[in-house]
Design a protein around this motif. Structure first.
Motif, PDB file in Angstrom:
ATOM      1  N   GLN A  17      -7.015  -2.834   7.555  1.00 33.49           N
ATOM      2  CA  GLN A  17      -7.366  -1.931   6.468  1.00 33.49           C
ATOM      3  C   GLN A  17      -8.315  -2.626   5.478  1.00 33.49           C
ATOM      4  O   GLN A  17      -8.206  -3.835   5.237  1.00 33.49           O
ATOM      5  CB  GLN A  17      -6.111  -1.442   5.753  1.00 33.49           C
ATOM      6  N   ILE A  18      -9.225  -1.839   4.911  1.00 31.75           N
ATOM      7  CA  ILE A  18     -10.289  -2.371   4.069  1.00 31.75           C
ATOM      8  C   ILE A  18     -10.102  -1.918   2.631  1.00 31.75           C
ATOM      9  O   ILE A  18     -10.075  -0.718   2.351  1.00 31.75           O
ATOM     10  CB  ILE A  18     -11.663  -1.903   4.574  1.00 31.75           C
ATOM     11  N   ALA A  28      -3.083   4.150  -1.335  1.00 33.05           N
ATOM     12  CA  ALA A  28      -3.838   4.245  -0.094  1.00 33.05           C
ATOM     13  C   ALA A  28      -5.163   4.964  -0.280  1.00 33.05           C
ATOM     14  O   ALA A  28      -6.097   4.763   0.514  1.00 33.05           O
ATOM     15  CB  ALA A  28      -3.005   4.944   0.979  1.00 33.05           C
ATOM     16  N   ASP A  29      -5.285   5.779  -1.320  1.00 32.43           N
ATOM     17  CA  ASP A  29      -6.551   6.460  -1.580  1.00 32.43           C
ATOM     18  C   ASP A  29      -7.669   5.479  -1.907  1.00 32.43           C
ATOM     19  O   ASP A  29      -8.852   5.824  -1.802  1.00 32.43           O
ATOM     20  CB  ASP A  29      -6.398   7.455  -2.731  1.00 32.43           C
ATOM     21  N   ASP A  32      -9.716   4.187   7.557  1.00 31.49           N
ATOM     22  CA  ASP A  32      -8.753   5.189   8.006  1.00 31.49           C
ATOM     23  C   ASP A  32      -7.360   4.571   7.936  1.00 31.49           C
ATOM     24  O   ASP A  32      -7.079   3.597   8.646  1.00 31.49           O
ATOM     25  CB  ASP A  32      -9.086   5.603   9.441  1.00 31.49           C
ATOM     26  N   PRO A  33      -6.463   5.087   7.117  1.00 32.68           N
ATOM     27  CA  PRO A  33      -5.153   4.441   6.955  1.00 32.68           C
ATOM     28  C   PRO A  33      -4.294   4.442   8.219  1.00 32.68           C
ATOM     29  O   PRO A  33      -3.292   3.716   8.263  1.00 32.68           O
ATOM     30  CB  PRO A  33      -4.499   5.250   5.833  1.00 32.68           C
ATOM     31  N   ASP A  34      -4.663   5.204   9.214  1.00 31.11           N
ATOM     32  CA  ASP A  34      -3.896   5.236  10.472  1.00 31.11           C
ATOM     33  C   ASP A  34      -4.542   4.409  11.577  1.00 31.11           C
ATOM     34  O   ASP A  34      -4.047   4.397  12.708  1.00 31.11           O
ATOM     35  CB  ASP A  34      -3.730   6.685  10.942  1.00 31.11           C
ATOM     36  N   VAL A  58       0.861  -1.181   0.000  1.00 30.45           N
ATOM     37  CA  VAL A  58       0.000   0.000   0.000  1.00 30.45           C
ATOM     38  C   VAL A  58       0.895   1.228   0.000  1.00 30.45           C
ATOM     39  O   VAL A  58       1.744   1.392   0.881  1.00 30.45           O
ATOM     40  CB  VAL A  58      -0.946   0.013   1.209  1.00 30.45           C
ATOM     41  N   LEU A  59       0.706   2.076  -0.997  1.00 31.21           N
ATOM     42  CA  LEU A  59       1.544   3.258  -1.195  1.00 31.21           C
ATOM     43  C   LEU A  59       0.726   4.507  -0.865  1.00 31.21           C
ATOM     44  O   LEU A  59      -0.366   4.700  -1.396  1.00 31.21           O
ATOM     45  CB  LEU A  59       2.037   3.308  -2.645  1.00 31.21           C
ATOM     46  N   ARG A  60       1.274   5.349  -0.022  1.00 31.49           N
ATOM     47  CA  ARG A  60       0.575   6.554   0.448  1.00 31.49           C
ATOM     48  C   ARG A  60       1.362   7.807   0.053  1.00 31.49           C
ATOM     49  O   ARG A  60       2.597   7.785   0.035  1.00 31.49           O
ATOM     50  CB  ARG A  60       0.430   6.473   1.962  1.00 31.49           C
ATOM     51  N   ASP A  61       0.642   8.867  -0.263  1.00 32.49           N
ATOM     52  CA  ASP A  61       1.279  10.163  -0.576  1.00 32.49           C
ATOM     53  C   ASP A  61       2.308  10.019  -1.693  1.00 32.49           C
ATOM     54  O   ASP A  61       3.430  10.529  -1.602  1.00 32.49           O
ATOM     55  CB  ASP A  61       1.928  10.764   0.675  1.00 32.49           C
TER      56      ASP A  61
END
Length: 227
Positions: free
Chosen positions: A93-94, A148-149, A154-156, A14-17
């Protein structure tokens, strides 16, 4: 079960930002784990018998579906379902679409209670590798990348995660190789870093076959194997 047999597996990155400060979701395996103890890894695990029967909310898009079928007899939906299930189990995570799922099978009922059905939207098949001989367990692992979008959670929030991975965290892609990683994870990270600016599926998918003699690397969806 013969633990030396090669088992099909799925792993999810999962890649964020991506555009500003790219980070990836990883956790640390326990010290007593039979496979890769203490290593930082992506969420993932072996395919369950029921994963092939999971009705995904949407079909897997091409070219990923075609490349998952290349040199494989396992249904592509089973691999995607396993990746989504492992992400849920290990991180909470969903990756899914809002919908009722009253007849969810055992192993998916916790996921169904969130009000979602598993969806492969946004999943990209980016890497495949077979564990080398000599390790206590061997896997034929398919690696998926997702932004991650695409998460419906909630990713956190890791409160629903099981305890297989500890110290779950979003690690800057530029710092990830400073952690204690399996060799193949380092290779996959280099692939992700090289194309972090390109959100499209890769032109070909590297396949580390780890054959007994040649240790061939094939390109799924591309040319002939490379030595």
């Amino acid at each position: 079960m013969d633990k030396t047999a090669i088992r099909d597996a799925a792993t999810i990155i999962v890649l964020r930002d991506r555009a500003t400060n790219p980070r990836i979701l990883m956790g640390q395996r326990g010290a007593k784990a039979a496979f890769m103890p203490n290593k930082f890894v992506f969420p993932g695990g072996a395919i369950d018998a029921g994963d092939a029967g999971i009705a995904l909310a949407t079909p897997i898009a091409d070219p990923c579906a075609e490349r998952l079928a290349d040199q494989s007899t396992l249904p592509a939906n089973a691999l995607a379902a396993a990746a989504i299930r492992e992400l849920w189990e290990e991180t909470g995570q969903i990756l899914g679409t809002a919908a009722d799922w009253p007849d969810a099978p055992q192993g998916w009922r916790g996921f169904a209670r969130t009000g979602h059905r598993p969806s492969p939207d946004g999943l990209q098949f980016v890497f495949r590798a077979v564990t080398p001989k000599g390790l206590p367990r061997r896997f034929d692992a398919r690696f998926f990348l997702v932004d991650a979008d695409a998460l419906a959670s909630d990713p956190d929030d890791f409160t629903h995660a099981e305890d297989e991975l500890r110290d779950l965290q979003w690690i800057p892609l530029s710092q990830a190789r400073d952690f204690d990683l399996p060799f193949i994870t380092q290779v996959v990270l280099a692939e992700i870093a090289a194309r972090v600016d390109d959100p499209a599926p890769p032109d070909t998918v590297p396949f580390f076959r780890n054959d007994d003699e040649a240790h061939l690397v094939a390109q799924l969806g591309g040319a002939n194997p490379l030595r």
